[in-house]
Design a protein around this motif. Structure first.
Motif, mmCIF file in Angstrom:
data_model
loop_
_atom_site.group_PDB
_atom_site.id
_atom_site.type_symbol
_atom_site.label_atom_id
_atom_site.label_comp_id
_atom_site.label_asym_id
_atom_site.label_seq_id
_atom_site.Cartn_x
_atom_site.Cartn_y
_atom_site.Cartn_z
ATOM 1 N N TYR A 236 -0.802 -8.033 -4.337
ATOM 2 C CA TYR A 236 -1.750 -6.927 -4.522
ATOM 3 C C TYR A 236 -1.033 -5.627 -4.270
ATOM 4 N N LYS A 237 -1.315 -4.649 -5.133
ATOM 5 C CA LYS A 237 -0.703 -3.327 -4.952
ATOM 6 C C LYS A 237 -1.803 -2.281 -4.969
ATOM 7 N N PHE A 238 -1.816 -1.463 -3.925
ATOM 8 C CA PHE A 238 -2.794 -0.385 -3.873
ATOM 9 C C PHE A 238 -2.049 0.934 -3.777
ATOM 10 N N PHE A 239 -2.580 1.950 -4.446
ATOM 11 C CA PHE A 239 -2.053 3.300 -4.310
ATOM 12 C C PHE A 239 -3.203 4.132 -3.764
ATOM 13 N N LEU A 240 -3.048 4.523 -2.501
ATOM 14 C CA LEU A 240 -4.125 5.215 -1.795
ATOM 15 C C LEU A 240 -3.830 6.707 -1.768
ATOM 16 N N THR A 241 -4.801 7.501 -2.189
ATOM 17 C CA THR A 241 -4.565 8.934 -2.186
ATOM 18 C C THR A 241 -5.820 9.688 -1.708
ATOM 19 N N ALA A 242 -5.710 10.987 -1.551
ATOM 20 C CA ALA A 242 -6.839 11.870 -1.217
ATOM 21 C C ALA A 242 -6.327 13.291 -1.446
ATOM 22 N N SER A 243 -7.222 14.243 -1.544
ATOM 23 C CA SER A 243 -6.779 15.616 -1.816
ATOM 24 C C SER A 243 -5.905 16.115 -0.657
ATOM 25 N N PRO A 244 -4.941 17.032 -0.925
ATOM 26 C CA PRO A 244 -4.075 17.546 0.148
ATOM 27 C C PRO A 244 -4.870 18.173 1.279
ATOM 28 N N GLU A 245 -5.966 18.874 0.945
ATOM 29 C CA GLU A 245 -6.771 19.540 1.986
ATOM 30 C C GLU A 245 -7.395 18.494 2.913
ATOM 31 N N ILE B 87 0.865 -1.195 0.000
ATOM 32 C CA ILE B 87 0.000 0.000 0.000
ATOM 33 C C ILE B 87 0.896 1.237 0.000
ATOM 34 N N ASP B 88 0.865 1.986 -1.089
ATOM 35 C CA ASP B 88 1.660 3.205 -1.185
ATOM 36 C C ASP B 88 0.734 4.415 -1.306
ATOM 37 N N GLY B 89 1.326 5.590 -1.122
ATOM 38 C CA GLY B 89 0.543 6.811 -1.291
ATOM 39 C C GLY B 89 1.127 7.938 -0.456
ATOM 40 N N ARG C 243 12.110 13.001 -5.962
ATOM 41 C CA ARG C 243 13.483 12.574 -5.668
ATOM 42 C C ARG C 243 13.963 11.599 -6.749
ATOM 43 N N ALA C 244 15.301 11.500 -6.859
ATOM 44 C CA ALA C 244 15.897 10.650 -7.899
ATOM 45 C C ALA C 244 15.690 9.167 -7.593
ATOM 46 N N VAL C 245 15.826 8.807 -6.321
ATOM 47 C CA VAL C 245 15.728 7.389 -5.960
ATOM 48 C C VAL C 245 14.314 7.051 -5.492
ATOM 49 N N SER C 246 13.718 6.032 -6.084
ATOM 50 C CA SER C 246 12.407 5.512 -5.667
ATOM 51 C C SER C 246 11.368 6.597 -5.364
ATOM 52 N N PRO C 247 11.062 7.447 -6.346
ATOM 53 C CA PRO C 247 10.060 8.483 -6.075
ATOM 54 C C PRO C 247 8.678 7.883 -5.835
ATOM 55 N N LEU C 248 7.833 8.683 -5.192
ATOM 56 C CA LEU C 248 6.452 8.243 -4.937
ATOM 57 C C LEU C 248 5.669 8.300 -6.245
ATOM 58 N N VAL C 249 5.442 7.139 -6.839
ATOM 59 C CA VAL C 249 4.593 7.019 -8.048
ATOM 60 C C VAL C 249 3.819 5.703 -7.913
ATOM 61 N N PRO C 250 2.598 5.654 -8.478
ATOM 62 C CA PRO C 250 1.895 4.371 -8.432
ATOM 63 C C PRO C 250 2.616 3.357 -9.319
ATOM 64 N N ALA C 251 2.717 2.111 -8.887
ATOM 65 C CA ALA C 251 3.265 1.071 -9.754
ATOM 66 C C ALA C 251 2.313 0.932 -10.943
ATOM 67 N N ALA C 252 2.853 0.507 -12.079
ATOM 68 C CA ALA C 252 2.030 0.408 -13.290
ATOM 69 C C ALA C 252 0.825 -0.503 -13.054
ATOM 70 N N ASP C 253 0.999 -1.524 -12.205
ATOM 71 C CA ASP C 253 -0.089 -2.469 -11.966
ATOM 72 C C ASP C 253 -0.804 -2.236 -10.630
ATOM 73 N N ALA C 254 -0.686 -1.019 -10.077
ATOM 74 C CA ALA C 254 -1.358 -0.736 -8.801
ATOM 75 C C ALA C 254 -2.819 -0.339 -9.032
ATOM 76 N N ARG D 113 6.056 4.317 0.407
ATOM 77 C CA ARG D 113 6.026 5.123 -0.812
ATOM 78 C C ARG D 113 6.477 4.318 -2.035
ATOM 79 N N ASP D 114 7.328 3.306 -1.800
ATOM 80 C CA ASP D 114 7.978 2.575 -2.909
ATOM 81 C C ASP D 114 7.786 1.068 -2.758
ATOM 82 N N ILE D 115 6.740 0.655 -2.064
ATOM 83 C CA ILE D 115 6.600 -0.785 -1.777
ATOM 84 C C ILE D 115 6.264 -1.542 -3.075
ATOM 85 N N GLY D 116 5.263 -1.053 -3.800
ATOM 86 C CA GLY D 116 4.862 -1.739 -5.034
ATOM 87 C C GLY D 116 5.863 -1.571 -6.165
#
Ligand code: CDP
Ligand code: CDP
Length: 222
Positions: free
Chosen positions: A141-150, A9-11, A186-197, A129-132
């Motif tokens: 299973y890979k989940f990318f969980l997000t919500a608005s900053p506010e 679970i990343d996000g 960041r250059a190393v392992s940035p926070l991005v959803p895995a392609a299959d998340a 942030r970089d698990i998936g």
């Protein structure tokens, strides 16, 4: 890679990862691992030792001589070199510096290695942030969980209010956005959803709904 069930679970901060991950782990009988707590523990120790965040060699050396244990329970305990730092790793000073230290490739390599070893021993729900993408690229299973900053800032503020802190919500939103920016660029392992998340936007969704969505997907495959 082991045969155990692995859920990544990343996000971004305040998306609900740790709350949801802990509940999913409990329902499925898996071990919950909060990787953010490991970066936080290294950050706490660096602050105590007065090591600057722009000294990668010293920080990598520090990560190599630090033992972080995550003890399962109703609230996961964080033990650093034998000391219970569960509360201390949440201090504002740690929140402000953790993303800088998490950019250092040497620190990441050490923690990623430890995280992979934990997932070899048992089935896990691991959040970060970089698990998936990096730690468990073959997670079941890979989940990318997000919500608005506010919304994320509001959630954090109410959590902190219950602990007696008075919160400037605009300042907190800015701090969360800055941390999101550092983590995503960041250059190393940035926070991005895995392609299959599977991406879940939890704005306006309660904790139970998100947990049930995840459990339904996992149970469907049984
Ligand atoms: O709880 P919150 O989402 O605010 O943060 P956290 O999960 O405790 O993580 C704290 C910081 O550690 C993040 O902002 C990242 O900079 C770093 N982190 C990371 O780089 N990689 C991970 N797998 C977990 C955390
Ligand atoms: O681990 P992460 O930083 O992603 O978030 P968290 O610490 O699990 O959640 C931050 C706060 O938002 C907690 O107080 C949760 O109870 C709350 N939350 C919520 O109100 N609604 C959700 N769908 C998820 C979390």
């Amino acid at each position: 890679m082991s045969n155990h069930k692995t859920i990544a679970i990343d996000g971004p901060a305040g998306a609900g990862k740790s709350t949801v991950a802990r509940m999913v782990a409990q329902k499925l009988g898996l071990l919950y691992i909060d990787t953010g707590a490991m970066y936080r523990a290294i950050t706490l120790k660096a602050l105590r030792e007065g090591i600057r965040t722009d000294n990668p060699a010293a920080l990598t050396e520090l990560a190599g001589r630090t033992n972080v244990e995550l003890v399962a329970g109703s609230k996961q305990q964080v033990i650093m070199d034998g000391e219970d730092v569960t509360e201390a790793v949440r201090y504002p000073e740690v929140c402000l510096n953790v993303s800088k230290i998490a950019q250092i490739s040497g620190v990441r390599a050490i923690l990623v290695e430890q995280q992979r070893r934990l997932a070899e021993k048992s089935g896990v729900v691991m959040d970060g942030r970089d698990i998936g993408t990096v730690v468990l690229p073959r997670a079941n299973y890979k989940f990318f969980l997000t919500a608005s900053p506010e919304e994320r800032a509001r959630r954090r503020a109410s959590e902190l209010a219950t602990k007696g802190y008075t919160i400037d919500i605009e300042k907190l939103t800015r701090e969360i956005q800055e941390r999101d920016y550092t983590d995503s660029h960041r250059a190393v392992s940035p926070l991005v959803p895995a392609a299959d998340a599977i991406v879940i936007d939890s704005s306006g969704l309660g904790i139970e709904s998100v947990v049930n969505m995840m459990i339904d997907l996992v149970e469907k495959d049984k």
